[in-house]
Design an enzyme around this catalytic site. Structure first.
Site, short mmCIF file in Angstrom:
data_model
loop_
_atom_site.label_atom_id
_atom_site.label_comp_id
_atom_site.label_asym_id
_atom_site.label_seq_id
_atom_site.Cartn_x
_atom_site.Cartn_y
_atom_site.Cartn_z
N ASP A 1 0.86 -1.19 0.00
CA ASP A 1 0.00 0.00 0.00
C ASP A 1 0.89 1.23 0.00
OD1 ASP A 1 -3.27 0.17 0.80
OD2 ASP A 1 -2.13 2.05 0.88
N ASP B 1 4.04 2.65 -4.11
CA ASP B 1 3.09 3.33 -5.00
C ASP B 1 2.99 2.48 -6.26
OD1 ASP B 1 1.84 4.85 -6.92
OD2 ASP B 1 2.98 6.67 -6.53
N VAL B 2 1.83 1.89 -6.50
CA VAL B 2 1.71 0.93 -7.61
C VAL B 2 1.83 1.58 -8.98
CG1 VAL B 2 0.34 -0.79 -6.35
CG2 VAL B 2 -0.82 1.03 -7.65
N TYR C 1 -12.40 7.17 -13.93
CA TYR C 1 -12.57 5.91 -13.18
C TYR C 1 -13.14 4.83 -14.09
CZ TYR C 1 -13.80 2.72 -9.40
OH TYR C 1 -13.90 1.62 -8.58
N LYS D 1 -11.37 1.34 -15.34
CA LYS D 1 -11.91 0.00 -15.04
C LYS D 1 -12.25 -0.77 -16.32
CE LYS D 1 -11.33 0.25 -10.68
NZ LYS D 1 -10.41 -0.66 -10.00
N THR E 1 -16.34 1.43 1.85
CA THR E 1 -14.90 1.69 1.98
C THR E 1 -14.66 3.19 1.78
OG1 THR E 1 -14.33 1.57 -0.36
CG2 THR E 1 -14.43 -0.54 0.81
N1 LIG Z 1 -15.72 0.44 -2.84
C1 LIG Z 1 -16.42 0.21 -3.92
O1 LIG Z 1 -17.62 0.50 -3.94
C2 LIG Z 1 -15.79 -0.42 -5.14
C3 LIG Z 1 -16.64 -0.84 -6.18
C4 LIG Z 1 -16.07 -1.40 -7.32
C5 LIG Z 1 -14.71 -1.56 -7.42
N2 LIG Z 1 -13.91 -1.15 -6.40
C6 LIG Z 1 -12.47 -1.33 -6.57
O2 LIG Z 1 -11.97 -2.14 -5.54
C7 LIG Z 1 -10.62 -1.79 -5.28
C8 LIG Z 1 -10.44 -1.54 -3.80
O3 LIG Z 1 -11.16 -0.36 -3.47
P1 LIG Z 1 -11.70 -0.06 -2.00
O4 LIG Z 1 -13.10 0.35 -2.17
O5 LIG Z 1 -11.34 -1.15 -1.10
O6 LIG Z 1 -10.88 1.29 -1.70
P2 LIG Z 1 -10.07 1.79 -0.42
O7 LIG Z 1 -9.91 3.25 -0.62
O8 LIG Z 1 -10.68 1.30 0.85
O9 LIG Z 1 -8.67 1.06 -0.60
C9 LIG Z 1 -7.80 1.37 -1.66
C10 LIG Z 1 -6.38 1.21 -1.16
O10 LIG Z 1 -5.51 1.48 -2.25
C11 LIG Z 1 -4.43 2.24 -1.75
N3 LIG Z 1 -3.83 3.00 -2.84
C12 LIG Z 1 -4.36 4.05 -3.51
N4 LIG Z 1 -3.48 4.50 -4.41
C13 LIG Z 1 -2.38 3.71 -4.32
C14 LIG Z 1 -1.14 3.68 -4.98
N5 LIG Z 1 -0.83 4.59 -5.93
N6 LIG Z 1 -0.26 2.73 -4.63
C15 LIG Z 1 -0.54 1.83 -3.67
N7 LIG Z 1 -1.69 1.82 -2.99
C16 LIG Z 1 -2.60 2.76 -3.32
C17 LIG Z 1 -5.03 3.14 -0.69
O11 LIG Z 1 -4.03 3.66 0.19
C18 LIG Z 1 -6.01 2.21 -0.03
O12 LIG Z 1 -5.41 1.51 1.05
C19 LIG Z 1 -10.32 -0.57 -6.16
O13 LIG Z 1 -9.65 -1.00 -7.32
C20 LIG Z 1 -11.68 -0.04 -6.50
O14 LIG Z 1 -11.69 0.68 -7.68
C21 LIG Z 1 -14.41 -0.59 -5.26
#
Ligand SMILES: NC(=O)c1ccc[n+]([C@@H]2O[C@H](COP(=O)([O-])OP(=O)(O)OC[C@H]3O[C@@H](n4cnc5c(N)ncnc54)[C@H](O)[C@@H]3O)[C@@H](O)[C@H]2O)c1
Length: 258
Positions: free
Chosen positions: A34, A60-61, A155, A159, A190
């Site tokens: 992370d 940082d990914v 976004y 995706k 989240t």
């Molecule tokens: N929450 C939703 O409703 C939802 C719906 C569909 C898809 N998603 C996808 O699921 C995945 C997880 O999302 P989430 O909802 O758990 O979000 P979240 O914000 O709870 O977690 C995302 C994590 O990614 C980390 N992050 C962000 N940028 C980064 C970077 N450059 N390098 C390394 N780490 C980084 C953040 O620090 C965080 O810990 C994402 O890809 C999101 O697009 C989420």
């Protein structure tokens, strides 16, 4: 998952955090990547409290060198990852006519390039070791349908890219015994879910979500994380290039309210 090493990007929060905890509970050694080092450390401590083994890697990914360094660290500390959950993601919102190219690029860099870079390192490790593996990417309903509220320009494009990447990698690496699939989470409780929503609009938006999602509620992060766990494991051994939709019925509904 016993004796397997699983890397989880975005493992410090939300769906990634839940996936890291579930993988550890299932017996895997987990690398929590992370950009928020403190968040990754907290997940490692939570795994340890339950008797599991995990390491935190600040990364940082979207940074090619940082991802290569992170996977080198994982190989040294845990061994070659057998699996990946690429959950790192951001949603910065914005309608196209107001969106700067820098903001667009930031979202694409984390969500799409980040998924590519983590997948590439995982694939390289597995191919070099001559081992099978499983990669799970995180797509979204936004890859398949426009969000009614709008403003999901970067976004949804990111995706859509992740979904295309999933299919492309799946075809390329199936013969290596490496399966690539995606989860499609619906609205999940989240920080990302609310990141692009002004504070004062959040409770109204929550009410709309609960009203319009067929299942009538938001997901707990564990729910899409369990789908990721299934795709990682051998129970999904013939599942290749698929999207496991766990969205409470959002995409099944996709219609106007009349
Ligand atoms: N929450 C939703 O409703 C939802 C719906 C569909 C898809 N998603 C996808 O699921 C995945 C997880 O999302 P989430 O909802 O758990 O979000 P979240 O914000 O709870 O977690 C995302 C994590 O990614 C980390 N992050 C962000 N940028 C980064 C970077 N450059 N390098 C390394 N780490 C980084 C953040 O620090 C965080 O810990 C994402 O890809 C999101 O697009 C989420």
């Amino acid at each position: 998952m016993k004796d397997r090493v699983i890397a989880v990007t975005g493992g410090g929060s939300g769906i990634g955090r839940a996936a890291a905890l579930l993988c550890a509970a299932a017996g895997a050694d987990v690398a929590v990547l992370d950009r928020e080092a403190a968040a990754a450390d907290e997940v490692v401590r939570a795994v340890a409290r339950h008797g599991g083994r995990a390491v935190a890697v600040a990364c940082d990914v979207s940074d090619e060198q940082a991802v290569a360094d992170a996977f080198r660290q994982i190989r040294e500390r845990l061994g070659t990852p057998d699996g990946l959950v690429a959950a790192a993601g951001v949603d910065l919102g914005g309608f196209a006519h107001e969106l700067s190219a820098a903001r667009w690029q930031q979202v694409l860099s984390v969500n799409l390039t980040g998924a590519f870079l983590a997948s590439r390192e995982t694939l390289r490790g597995l191919i070099e070791a001559g081992r099978p593996g499983s990669i799970v990417l995180c797509s979204s309903p936004a890859a398949f349908a426009g969000f009614a509220a709008g403003g999901a320009t970067a976004y949804s494009a990111s995706k859509g890219g992740v979904s295309a990447l999933t299919r492309s990698l799946a075809v390329d690496y199936a013969r290596h015994g490496i399966r690539v699939n995606a989860i499609v989470p619906g609205p999940t409780e989240t920080p990302l879910m609310w990141a692009a929503v002004p504070e004062e609009q959040r409770s109204a938006m929550r009410a709309v979500v609960e009203d319009e999602v067929p299942i009538g509620r938001m997901a707990d992060p564990q729910e899409p994380a369990r789908a990721a766990l299934w795709l990682l494991g051998d129970d999904s051994s013939y599942v290749v290039g698929s999207h496991l939709v766990c969205d409470g019925g959002v995409l099944a509904k996709a219609s106007i309210s009349v």
